[in-house]
Design an enzyme around this catalytic site. Structure first.
Site, PDB file in Angstrom:
ATOM      1  N   CYS A 138       0.805  -1.230   0.000  1.00 29.15           N
ATOM      2  CA  CYS A 138       0.000   0.000   0.000  1.00 29.15           C
ATOM      3  C   CYS A 138       0.839   1.282   0.000  1.00 29.15           C
ATOM      4  O   CYS A 138       0.331   2.352  -0.348  1.00 29.15           O
ATOM      5  CB  CYS A 138      -0.958  -0.021   1.182  1.00 29.15           C
ATOM      6  SG  CYS A 138      -0.255  -0.737   2.665  1.00 29.15           S
ATOM      7  N   HIS A 233      -2.449   6.310   4.369  1.00 33.33           N
ATOM      8  CA  HIS A 233      -1.019   6.363   4.664  1.00 33.33           C
ATOM      9  C   HIS A 233      -0.446   7.672   4.107  1.00 33.33           C
ATOM     10  O   HIS A 233      -0.895   8.158   3.060  1.00 33.33           O
ATOM     11  CB  HIS A 233      -0.280   5.215   3.982  1.00 33.33           C
ATOM     12  CG  HIS A 233      -0.642   3.847   4.475  1.00 33.33           C
ATOM     13  ND1 HIS A 233      -1.439   3.610   5.575  1.00 33.33           N
ATOM     14  CD2 HIS A 233      -0.276   2.619   4.013  1.00 33.33           C
ATOM     15  CE1 HIS A 233      -1.550   2.296   5.757  1.00 33.33           C
ATOM     16  NE2 HIS A 233      -0.859   1.681   4.822  1.00 33.33           N
TER      17      HIS A 233
HETATM   18  N1  LIG Z   1      -5.156  -3.167   4.690  1.00 38.54           N
HETATM   19  C1  LIG Z   1      -4.419  -2.654   3.710  1.00 38.54           C
HETATM   20  O1  LIG Z   1      -4.236  -1.428   3.574  1.00 38.54           O
HETATM   21  C2  LIG Z   1      -3.764  -3.548   2.707  1.00 38.54           C
HETATM   22  C3  LIG Z   1      -3.154  -2.967   1.618  1.00 38.54           C
HETATM   23  C4  LIG Z   1      -2.535  -3.763   0.677  1.00 38.54           C
HETATM   24  C5  LIG Z   1      -2.560  -5.128   0.848  1.00 38.54           C
HETATM   25  N2  LIG Z   1      -3.165  -5.682   1.920  1.00 38.54           N
HETATM   26  C6  LIG Z   1      -3.167  -7.136   2.040  1.00 38.54           C
HETATM   27  O2  LIG Z   1      -4.488  -7.644   1.916  1.00 38.54           O
HETATM   28  C7  LIG Z   1      -4.638  -8.795   2.731  1.00 38.54           C
HETATM   29  C8  LIG Z   1      -5.830  -8.622   3.663  1.00 38.54           C
HETATM   30  O3  LIG Z   1      -5.687  -7.442   4.401  1.00 38.54           O
HETATM   31  P1  LIG Z   1      -6.873  -6.846   5.283  1.00 38.54           P
HETATM   32  O4  LIG Z   1      -6.298  -5.586   5.814  1.00 38.54           O
HETATM   33  O5  LIG Z   1      -8.151  -6.822   4.536  1.00 38.54           O
HETATM   34  O6  LIG Z   1      -6.974  -7.952   6.464  1.00 38.54           O
HETATM   35  P2  LIG Z   1      -8.192  -8.254   7.474  1.00 38.54           P
HETATM   36  O7  LIG Z   1      -9.043  -7.076   7.673  1.00 38.54           O
HETATM   37  O8  LIG Z   1      -7.561  -8.889   8.655  1.00 38.54           O
HETATM   38  O9  LIG Z   1      -9.043  -9.363   6.671  1.00 38.54           O
HETATM   39  C9  LIG Z   1      -8.515 -10.641   6.378  1.00 38.54           C
HETATM   40  C10 LIG Z   1      -9.477 -11.385   5.466  1.00 38.54           C
HETATM   41  O10 LIG Z   1      -8.863 -12.609   5.079  1.00 38.54           O
HETATM   42  C11 LIG Z   1      -9.764 -13.669   5.363  1.00 38.54           C
HETATM   43  N3  LIG Z   1      -9.002 -14.885   5.650  1.00 38.54           N
HETATM   44  C12 LIG Z   1      -8.020 -15.034   6.563  1.00 38.54           C
HETATM   45  N4  LIG Z   1      -7.531 -16.294   6.509  1.00 38.54           N
HETATM   46  C13 LIG Z   1      -8.229 -16.943   5.545  1.00 38.54           C
HETATM   47  C14 LIG Z   1      -8.224 -18.266   5.019  1.00 38.54           C
HETATM   48  N5  LIG Z   1      -7.365 -19.180   5.473  1.00 38.54           N
HETATM   49  N6  LIG Z   1      -9.088 -18.575   4.033  1.00 38.54           N
HETATM   50  C15 LIG Z   1      -9.942 -17.653   3.556  1.00 38.54           C
HETATM   51  N7  LIG Z   1     -10.012 -16.378   4.017  1.00 38.54           N
HETATM   52  C16 LIG Z   1      -9.165 -16.039   5.001  1.00 38.54           C
HETATM   53  C17 LIG Z   1     -10.557 -13.193   6.564  1.00 38.54           C
HETATM   54  O11 LIG Z   1     -11.741 -13.944   6.674  1.00 38.54           O
HETATM   55  P3  LIG Z   1     -12.463 -14.216   8.107  1.00 38.54           P
HETATM   56  O12 LIG Z   1     -13.219 -12.965   8.434  1.00 38.54           O
HETATM   57  O13 LIG Z   1     -13.345 -15.365   7.819  1.00 38.54           O
HETATM   58  O14 LIG Z   1     -11.373 -14.509   9.088  1.00 38.54           O
HETATM   59  C18 LIG Z   1     -10.800 -11.752   6.138  1.00 38.54           C
HETATM   60  O15 LIG Z   1     -11.824 -11.694   5.173  1.00 38.54           O
HETATM   61  C19 LIG Z   1      -3.281  -8.977   3.433  1.00 38.54           C
HETATM   62  O16 LIG Z   1      -2.496  -9.847   2.647  1.00 38.54           O
HETATM   63  C20 LIG Z   1      -2.680  -7.607   3.394  1.00 38.54           C
HETATM   64  O17 LIG Z   1      -1.275  -7.637   3.433  1.00 38.54           O
HETATM   65  C21 LIG Z   1      -3.785  -4.927   2.848  1.00 38.54           C
END
Ligand SMILES: NC(=O)c1ccc[n+]([C@@H]2O[C@H](COP(=O)([O-])OP(=O)(O)OC[C@H]3O[C@@H](n4cnc5c(N)ncnc54)[C@H](OP(=O)(O)O)[C@@H]3O)[C@@H](O)[C@H]2O)c1
Length: 327
Positions: A138, A233
């Protein structure tokens, strides 16, 4: 009809739909009028429902078998690196084009790491190959959007960057935690893994910037910090160039660049102003007093939109359009 939805348009799976990025992905897809959307998360969420536009969708468990079934054209993954490694290949094997937002594929040779404004042509490499494109970190996305037009004119020599990253970059649970914390308990954090004397966030920023700009030897030095801000950010950037470039020239170039909005003093970028918008706000463009041909500038950007969900959808739209054109 499936899941209460009309089924025209590409068949899209949002994997990680209950997360911070997943929620924004669903909002953006609904705004853009995509109708044929399915939502996936872990077994913890399976069977629960989630809003999509004015409809309600039932969450499916993202299993290898379901994802490999061959009934998705596009899968947008935001589930974390280990879950991506376990699931993404199955979705791709089933015929879906995948955009993965974790770090699983970003630095792997042969997998394009794409910011459409910077290296959008790379996205098309997935057609007829492994069907997997990676979405950058990000902070890397806005950084490369700003550096590319300046590099094209003056030639980048080195980059120093200090980040001020919101808690939403660490997922929805951290957002809830910040909302619940008394203001007096707020603090700066460096909540990444340490690799020698750098955090993995800092080394990712360098490696991803080099890959996207196709400048493998570019010196990039980063200090990444998590700040008690909910969304968006910010980055302070000091860039040194081979050729002279004035702040006025840089502002003019950035004003003409897609996804960038240049602010002039007394206005300057803030996370609050960036949140909910698609633009990378850039300001404080000035001469770097510590470099010969150097510029200093500041940006703020919504990490959940252009920093994650929006960039991934833009990558997908490039590929879907190219696929449609060749059919
Ligand atoms: N937040 C950001 O700004 C950002 C920016 C760029 C990239 N990312 C990347 O995007 C990804 C998610 O980030 P987030 O911030 O959205 O995280 P988050 O809010 O913690 O959400 C995680 C998601 O992944 C799902 N999940 C976790 N383990 C899983 C599994 N084994 N099988 C299927 N679904 C699963 C969760 O489902 P449940 O609700 O069922 O647990 C939830 O929907 C990460 O790789 C992060 O590095 C995030």
């Amino acid at each position: 009809m499936q899941n209460g939805l009309h089924t025209s348009g590409p068949r899209i799976g949002v994997v990680g739909a209950t997360g911070a990025v997943g929620a924004v992905t669903l909002g953006l897809l609904a705004e853009r009028g995509y109708e044929n959307v399915r939502v996936f998360a872990s077994a913890r969420s399976a069977g629960k429902t989630i809003a999509y536009g004015d409809r309600t969708l039932t969450i499916e468990e993202a299993t290898p078998e379901v994802l490999a079934a061959g009934d998705l054209d596009l899968a947008l993954f935001s589930v974390g690196t280990s879950a991506s490694r376990a699931l993404v290949p199955h979705a791709a094997a089933g015929g879906a084009f995948v955009v993965d937002k974790s770090s699983a594929y970003r630095l792997v040779d042969g997998y394009p790491l794409v910011v459409p404004e910077v290296n959008g042509n790379r996205a098309l490499e997935v057609i007829g190959t492994h069907r997997i494109a990676a979405n950058p970190n990000c902070c890397t996305i806005p950084l490369t959007c700003v550096l590319k037009p300046l590099h094209d004119v003056a030639g980048l020599k080195s980059v120093r960057v200090a980040t001020y990253q919101s808690v939403s970059g660490a997922g929805w649970q951290r957002m809830e935690q910040l909302r619940a914390e008394p203001v007096a308990d707020h603090n700066l954090l460096m909540d990444w893994s340490w690799e020698d004397d750098e955090s993995d966030e800092e080394s990712k920023l360098r490696a991803e910037t080099r890959k996207i700009l196709e400048l493998p030897g570019l010196p990039v030095s980063a200090t990444c910090v998590r700040v008690p801000v909910l969304v968006s950010h910010s980055e302070a950037i000091w860039a040194e160039f081979e050729d002279e470039i004035t702040p006025e020239q840089a502002a003019e170039l950035l004003r003409g660049s897609a996804s960038i909005k240049v602010l002039e003093l007394p206005e300057f970028p803030t996370p609050r102003d960036a949140t909910g918008g698609d633009d990378i706000l850039v300001g404080r463009i000035r001469r770097d007093r510590a470099a010969t041909n150097g510029l200093a500038l500041f940006l703020s950007n919504d990490n959940l939109r252009k920093g994650a969900a929006l960039n991934a959808i833009q990558i997908a739209e490039l590929v879907l359009a190219a696929q449609t054109a060749t059919v």
